[in-house]
Enzyme design. Structure first.
Site, PDB file in Angstrom:
ATOM      1  N   TYR A  76       0.850  -1.202   0.000  1.00 36.42           N
ATOM      2  CA  TYR A  76       0.000   0.000   0.000  1.00 36.42           C
ATOM      3  C   TYR A  76       0.875   1.237   0.000  1.00 36.42           C
ATOM      4  O   TYR A  76       1.903   1.275   0.683  1.00 36.42           O
ATOM      5  CB  TYR A  76      -0.911   0.026   1.244  1.00 36.42           C
ATOM      6  CG  TYR A  76      -2.348  -0.182   0.877  1.00 36.42           C
ATOM      7  CD1 TYR A  76      -3.022   0.780   0.123  1.00 36.42           C
ATOM      8  CD2 TYR A  76      -3.027  -1.339   1.235  1.00 36.42           C
ATOM      9  CE1 TYR A  76      -4.342   0.590  -0.251  1.00 36.42           C
ATOM     10  CE2 TYR A  76      -4.346  -1.534   0.857  1.00 36.42           C
ATOM     11  CZ  TYR A  76      -4.998  -0.569   0.112  1.00 36.42           C
ATOM     12  OH  TYR A  76      -6.294  -0.750  -0.259  1.00 36.42           O
ATOM     13  N   GLU A 114      -0.584   4.898  -0.371  1.00 34.15           N
ATOM     14  CA  GLU A 114      -1.375   6.124  -0.595  1.00 34.15           C
ATOM     15  C   GLU A 114      -0.496   7.360  -0.435  1.00 34.15           C
ATOM     16  O   GLU A 114       0.318   7.440   0.490  1.00 34.15           O
ATOM     17  CB  GLU A 114      -2.531   6.184   0.403  1.00 34.15           C
ATOM     18  CG  GLU A 114      -3.694   5.324  -0.029  1.00 34.15           C
ATOM     19  CD  GLU A 114      -4.833   5.304   0.965  1.00 34.15           C
ATOM     20  OE1 GLU A 114      -4.823   6.109   1.913  1.00 34.15           O
ATOM     21  OE2 GLU A 114      -5.733   4.475   0.779  1.00 34.15           O
ATOM     22  N   ASP A 143      -7.570  13.094 -24.827  1.00 34.99           N
ATOM     23  CA  ASP A 143      -7.572  11.699 -24.363  1.00 34.99           C
ATOM     24  C   ASP A 143      -6.922  10.872 -25.474  1.00 34.99           C
ATOM     25  O   ASP A 143      -7.538  10.613 -26.517  1.00 34.99           O
ATOM     26  CB  ASP A 143      -9.015  11.253 -24.101  1.00 34.99           C
ATOM     27  CG  ASP A 143      -9.096   9.803 -23.636  1.00 34.99           C
ATOM     28  OD1 ASP A 143      -8.096   9.065 -23.785  1.00 34.99           O
ATOM     29  OD2 ASP A 143     -10.170   9.409 -23.142  1.00 34.99           O
ATOM     30  N   THR A 192      -5.021   5.659 -21.348  1.00 35.94           N
ATOM     31  CA  THR A 192      -4.761   4.325 -20.808  1.00 35.94           C
ATOM     32  C   THR A 192      -3.328   3.966 -21.182  1.00 35.94           C
ATOM     33  O   THR A 192      -2.664   4.681 -21.946  1.00 35.94           O
ATOM     34  CB  THR A 192      -5.726   3.286 -21.400  1.00 35.94           C
ATOM     35  OG1 THR A 192      -5.713   3.414 -22.819  1.00 35.94           O
ATOM     36  CG2 THR A 192      -7.133   3.469 -20.885  1.00 35.94           C
ATOM     37  N   LYS A 220      -2.971   0.055 -24.614  1.00 29.56           N
ATOM     38  CA  LYS A 220      -3.407  -0.085 -26.006  1.00 29.56           C
ATOM     39  C   LYS A 220      -2.166  -0.053 -26.901  1.00 29.56           C
ATOM     40  O   LYS A 220      -1.341  -0.951 -26.809  1.00 29.56           O
ATOM     41  CB  LYS A 220      -4.436   0.992 -26.332  1.00 29.56           C
ATOM     42  CG  LYS A 220      -5.719   0.850 -25.468  1.00 29.56           C
ATOM     43  CD  LYS A 220      -6.810   1.799 -25.872  1.00 29.56           C
ATOM     44  CE  LYS A 220      -8.103   1.516 -25.136  1.00 29.56           C
ATOM     45  NZ  LYS A 220      -8.301   2.383 -23.968  1.00 29.56           N
ATOM     46  N   ARG A 248      -2.720  -2.824 -17.844  1.00 24.20           N
ATOM     47  CA  ARG A 248      -4.028  -2.174 -17.750  1.00 24.20           C
ATOM     48  C   ARG A 248      -3.887  -1.053 -16.733  1.00 24.20           C
ATOM     49  O   ARG A 248      -3.753  -1.313 -15.546  1.00 24.20           O
ATOM     50  CB  ARG A 248      -5.092  -3.152 -17.249  1.00 24.20           C
ATOM     51  CG  ARG A 248      -5.441  -4.295 -18.185  1.00 24.20           C
ATOM     52  CD  ARG A 248      -5.937  -3.838 -19.520  1.00 24.20           C
ATOM     53  NE  ARG A 248      -7.292  -3.383 -19.490  1.00 24.20           N
ATOM     54  CZ  ARG A 248      -8.302  -3.983 -20.117  1.00 24.20           C
ATOM     55  NH1 ARG A 248      -8.102  -5.074 -20.820  1.00 24.20           N
ATOM     56  NH2 ARG A 248      -9.513  -3.484 -20.068  1.00 24.20           N
TER      57      ARG A 248
HETATM   58  N1  DSN Z   1     -13.194   0.274 -24.308  1.00 21.51           N
HETATM   59  C1  DSN Z   1     -12.179   1.031 -24.990  1.00 21.51           C
HETATM   60  C2  DSN Z   1     -12.199   0.772 -26.444  1.00 21.51           C
HETATM   61  O1  DSN Z   1     -12.403  -0.375 -26.789  1.00 21.51           O
HETATM   62  O2  DSN Z   1     -12.015   1.659 -27.254  1.00 21.51           O
HETATM   63  C3  DSN Z   1     -12.317   2.425 -24.674  1.00 21.51           C
HETATM   64  O3  DSN Z   1     -12.482   2.563 -23.301  1.00 21.51           O
END
Ligand code: DSN
Length: 415
Positions: free
Chosen positions: A54, A56, A200, A226, A229, A235
């Site tokens: 932990y 924080e 974003d 994120t 990707k 993740r």
């Molecule tokens: N769920 C993602 C996507 O597939 O584009 C976006 O959050």
């Protein structure tokens, strides 16, 4: 049996499902544009002892003892991202993209404040103000879209909505938009109305890091993403910002929205940032884009209606109306052939979101296996054959066999 025994012993059912998922990711062509293969080193960090700690707070200012190693991990992640993207500040604690975006709202808005984002049916994200999301329910969200004639972002609409509503935030970035995002144009509109521009870049962060998509840095004061990707990390989520927004962002993430950061994920982000600085990554990111172009061209050659007539990034959106096949039927037939994609709404779709007219494809995972434009040409031909005859089981079975053979030539990293 001890509860501390290995997974196959303590929980054979979960072990078996993971084995099957490994096989699925190995033996099928994964064309969902938001998915990828995280680096093996990232997977290792995520499953490490960092999971047990932990922490924080932020480095040097934690609410728990025992941070001798965690501060180092988080500092490396931040410093590498700051260097990679050329930003003043990085917060690496958001649990994923939606919490990162919620933190941005919390940093700069009060409930009911006006905000502006791209509508989900045009390719935006739920968290950019869509009405079923907290972003649409707690804020006065207005939504811009794409033009009917060329399906590109309607900047006239962005400017007029911004002028009319004076939003606190203007969101740009998308989940189903196959073209370059003109961050400078968004920045001008935001400046004209005194809004903070938030980019974003969840889908394209790897492309931005490698320089194969223009960067929002210098245009958007706040950038969210994120990390799993095109970036190939764990993740997770991150928020990058200029010095002026640092304090508000950090406070909003912790203690505003979240508790302890997920330290294994933070280490994974640090690793992905390090690897994104390599020449190998630049080659990979360029391959993503080259693959996407080759796949889009092959599909168009097969009579598939590709939204906007091509792709500049990792993503392709197909409108199957002229093929007379609903997106879901096509996606299910493609899955039987070993080719996995999303069924997806297309702009101005006349069908419902759960049974839409299109499919959404992407090449990040294919490029991670080392597949190039020649393989994409083959994949596009297989896809066209399935879309043209989604009930032809013999063709689907033949293609499934050929897909397996291709997958064996290009091993999936890390599974
Ligand atoms: N769920 C993602 C996507 O597939 O584009 C976006 O959050």
């Amino acid at each position: 049996m001890s509860n501390d025994a290995e997974l196959s012993t303590v929980d054979p059912e979960i072990f078996d499902l993971i084995q099957k998922e490994d096989a699925r990711q190995r033996d099928k062509l994964r064309l969902i544009p938001s998915e990828n293969y995280a680096y093996p080193a990232v997977m290792e960090a995520c499953g490490s002892s960092l999971n047990n700690k932990y922490s924080e707070g932020y480095a040097g200012r934690r609410y728990y003892e025992g941070q001798q190693n965690i501060d180092g991990v988080e500092n490396l992640a931040k410093e590498r991202l700051q260097q990679l993207f050329g930003v003043d500040h990085a917060n690496v604690q958001p649990y994923s993209g939606s919490p990162a975006n919620l933190a941005v709202y919390f940093a700069f808005c009060k409930p009911g404040d006006p905000v502006l984002g791209m509508g989900l049916p045009s390719g935006g994200h739920l968290t950019h103000g869509w009405n079923v999301s907290i972003s649409g329910k707690f804020f006065d969200a207005k939504q811009y879209g794409v033009r009917k004639d060329d399906l590109l972002i309607d900047f006239d609409e962005v400017a007029s909505l911004a002028k009319e509503h004076s939003p606190k935030l203007i969101w740009c970035g998308a989940t189903a938009y196959p073209r370059v995002i003109d961050f400078a144009k968004f920045a001008q509109i935001a400046e004209d109305v005194g809004a903070i521009l938030v980019a974003d870049i969840s889908h394209i962060s790897g492309l931005v890091a490698a320089g194969v998509h223009p960067s929002p840095v210098g245009h958007a004061g706040v950038i969210s993403s994120t990390t799993h990707k095109t970036f190939r990390g764990p993740r997770g989520g991150m928020i990058l910002c200029d010095a002026a927004h640092k304090k508000a962002i950090d406070r909003a993430v912790f203690p505003g929205l979240q508790g302890g950061p997920h330290n294994g994920t933070t280490a994974g982000i640090a690793i992905a940032a390090k690897l994104a600085m390599t020449d190998e990554f630049k080659t990979y990111a360029q391959r993503i884009v080259d693959d996407s172009r080759a796949l889009a061209e092959t599909l168009m050659g097969g009579g598939v209606d590709v939204v906007t007539g091509g792709s500049d990034n990792h993503l392709i959106l197909c409108d199957l109306t002229s093929k007379n096949v609903p997106g879901k039927v096509a996606a299910q037939a493609l899955d039987r052939a070993g080719i996995v994609c999303n069924y997806n709404s297309v702009p101005f779709d006349t069908r419902k979101p759960f049974d839409p007219s299109g499919i959404r494809l992407g090449t990040p995972a294919m490029a991670a296996r080392g597949m190039g434009p020649a393989e994409m040409k083959q994949v596009g031909q297989w896809m066209t054959a399935v879309i043209d005859a989604p009930d032809d089981d013999a063709t689907i079975e033949r293609i499934a066999g050929e897909v397996t053979a291709l997958c064996q030539q290009f091993p999936a990293p890390g599974v």
